[in-house]
Design a protein around this motif. Structure first.
Motif, PDB file in Angstrom:
ATOM      1  N   ALA A  11       0.917   6.917  -6.562  1.00 30.23           N
ATOM      2  CA  ALA A  11      -0.263   7.746  -6.834  1.00 30.23           C
ATOM      3  C   ALA A  11       0.009   9.216  -6.521  1.00 30.23           C
ATOM      4  CB  ALA A  11      -1.462   7.248  -6.033  1.00 30.23           C
ATOM      5  N   SER A  12       0.819   9.478  -5.513  1.00 31.45           N
ATOM      6  CA  SER A  12       1.102  10.865  -5.125  1.00 31.45           C
ATOM      7  C   SER A  12       1.950  11.600  -6.157  1.00 31.45           C
ATOM      8  CB  SER A  12       1.792  10.906  -3.758  1.00 31.45           C
ATOM      9  OG  SER A  12       3.136  10.478  -3.869  1.00 31.45           O
ATOM     10  N   GLN A  66       0.834  -1.210   0.000  1.00 25.32           N
ATOM     11  CA  GLN A  66       0.000   0.000   0.000  1.00 25.32           C
ATOM     12  C   GLN A  66       0.863   1.253   0.000  1.00 25.32           C
ATOM     13  OE1 GLN A  66      -3.091  -1.428  -1.130  1.00 25.32           O
ATOM     14  NE2 GLN A  66      -3.393   0.649  -0.459  1.00 25.32           N
ATOM     15  N   ASP A  67       2.000   1.205   0.686  1.00 23.34           N
ATOM     16  CA  ASP A  67       2.914   2.348   0.682  1.00 23.34           C
ATOM     17  C   ASP A  67       3.412   2.637  -0.727  1.00 23.34           C
ATOM     18  OD1 ASP A  67       2.710   2.898   3.368  1.00 23.34           O
ATOM     19  OD2 ASP A  67       4.554   1.834   3.919  1.00 23.34           O
ATOM     20  N   ASP A  68       3.788   1.595  -1.461  1.00 23.08           N
ATOM     21  CA  ASP A  68       4.266   1.796  -2.837  1.00 23.08           C
ATOM     22  C   ASP A  68       3.160   2.351  -3.726  1.00 23.08           C
ATOM     23  OD1 ASP A  68       6.787   0.962  -2.162  1.00 23.08           O
ATOM     24  OD2 ASP A  68       6.688  -0.955  -3.223  1.00 23.08           O
ATOM     25  N   LEU A  69       1.940   1.823  -3.589  1.00 25.52           N
ATOM     26  CA  LEU A  69       0.822   2.326  -4.391  1.00 25.52           C
ATOM     27  C   LEU A  69       0.512   3.783  -4.046  1.00 25.52           C
ATOM     28  CD1 LEU A  69      -1.610  -0.743  -4.381  1.00 25.52           C
ATOM     29  CD2 LEU A  69      -0.367   0.205  -6.345  1.00 25.52           C
ATOM     30  N   SER A  70       0.506   4.115  -2.769  1.00 20.16           N
ATOM     31  CA  SER A  70       0.224   5.491  -2.347  1.00 20.16           C
ATOM     32  C   SER A  70       1.312   6.448  -2.828  1.00 20.16           C
ATOM     33  CB  SER A  70       0.119   5.573  -0.822  1.00 20.16           C
ATOM     34  OG  SER A  70      -0.985   4.831  -0.384  1.00 20.16           O
ATOM     35  N   CYS A  71       2.554   6.019  -2.721  1.00 19.96           N
ATOM     36  CA  CYS A  71       3.664   6.862  -3.169  1.00 19.96           C
ATOM     37  C   CYS A  71       3.577   7.093  -4.679  1.00 19.96           C
ATOM     38  CB  CYS A  71       4.995   6.209  -2.808  1.00 19.96           C
ATOM     39  SG  CYS A  71       6.426   7.180  -3.291  1.00 19.96           S
ATOM     40  N   LEU A 119      -3.961   4.786 -11.108  1.00 22.49           N
ATOM     41  CA  LEU A 119      -3.481   5.719 -10.091  1.00 22.49           C
ATOM     42  C   LEU A 119      -3.635   7.136 -10.619  1.00 22.49           C
ATOM     43  CD1 LEU A 119      -0.205   3.936  -8.944  1.00 22.49           C
ATOM     44  CD2 LEU A 119      -2.529   3.626  -8.092  1.00 22.49           C
ATOM     45  N   ARG A 168      -5.457  -1.272 -11.357  1.00 19.82           N
ATOM     46  CA  ARG A 168      -5.694  -0.058 -10.577  1.00 19.82           C
ATOM     47  C   ARG A 168      -5.156   1.149 -11.344  1.00 19.82           C
ATOM     48  NH1 ARG A 168      -5.044  -0.036  -4.741  1.00 19.82           N
ATOM     49  NH2 ARG A 168      -6.399  -1.833  -4.936  1.00 19.82           N
TER      50      ARG A 168
END
Length: 165
Positions: free
Chosen positions: A143-144, A136-141, A164, A162
């Motif tokens: 996406a940011s 989730q950290d990698d996906l959130s990073c 992003l 997904r």
């Protein structure tokens, strides 16, 4: 017992019995082994990525272009794993979930070069294809970063896609 069998052609199945390991499992094990030679790691990566691409293509219901030639960079051919002209999407497969971030730069360069050479937009989006769900950290990073990136990962026999933003 585990240390004696580690890296061998057997695996514990259902915590009950030992069975012969498949070639893909062996390739994944060698890829994770720090003593694996660079040449062997490249062979194993290609094997795992080819299997991942074939599994993904089988779920689409149509056949996009495979090994899509982007161009040349010096003496090196730049080749994307998949170009899906229906969705105007370049997909780059990676052998492990840890390769999300190295793939991002590669994909965006591919999109830029294809659109530049065509003198029009042929690629709207890019996607990384992974053998499992990234953290989730990698996906959130990712996406940011607002990169118009898709992440596709294998989830059993299916694939999660997904977008992003």
């Amino acid at each position: 017992m585990h240390e004696r069998l580690k890296g061998r052609e057997l695996e514990l199945y259902a915590m009950k019995c030992w069975r012969a390991r498949g070639e893909l499992a062996l390739a994944a094990t060698r890829l994770a082994d720090p003593d694996t030679t660079v040449a062997q790691a490249l062979v194993d990566e290609r094997k795992l990525e080819a299997h991942l691409v074939a599994s993904y293509i089988a779920t689409l219901g149509y056949r996009p272009r495979l090994e899509y030639r982007i161009g040349r960079d010096g003496g090196t051919d730049l080749v994307a794993d998949i170009y899906d002209d229906r969705r105007r999407l370049i997909v780059e497969a990676k052998a492990t979930v840890d390769e999300l971030f190295p793939a991002i730069g590669q994909l965006h360069r591919y999109r830029y070069l294809v659109n530049l050479a065509a003198d029009r937009t042929l690629v709207d989006r890019v996607a990384v294809l992974l053998p499992g769900e990234p953290s989730q950290d990698d996906l959130s990073c990712a996406a940011s970063m607002y990169l118009d990136l898709d992440v596709i990962w294998q989830d059993g026999e299916d694939f999660e896609h997904r977008v992003l933003r």
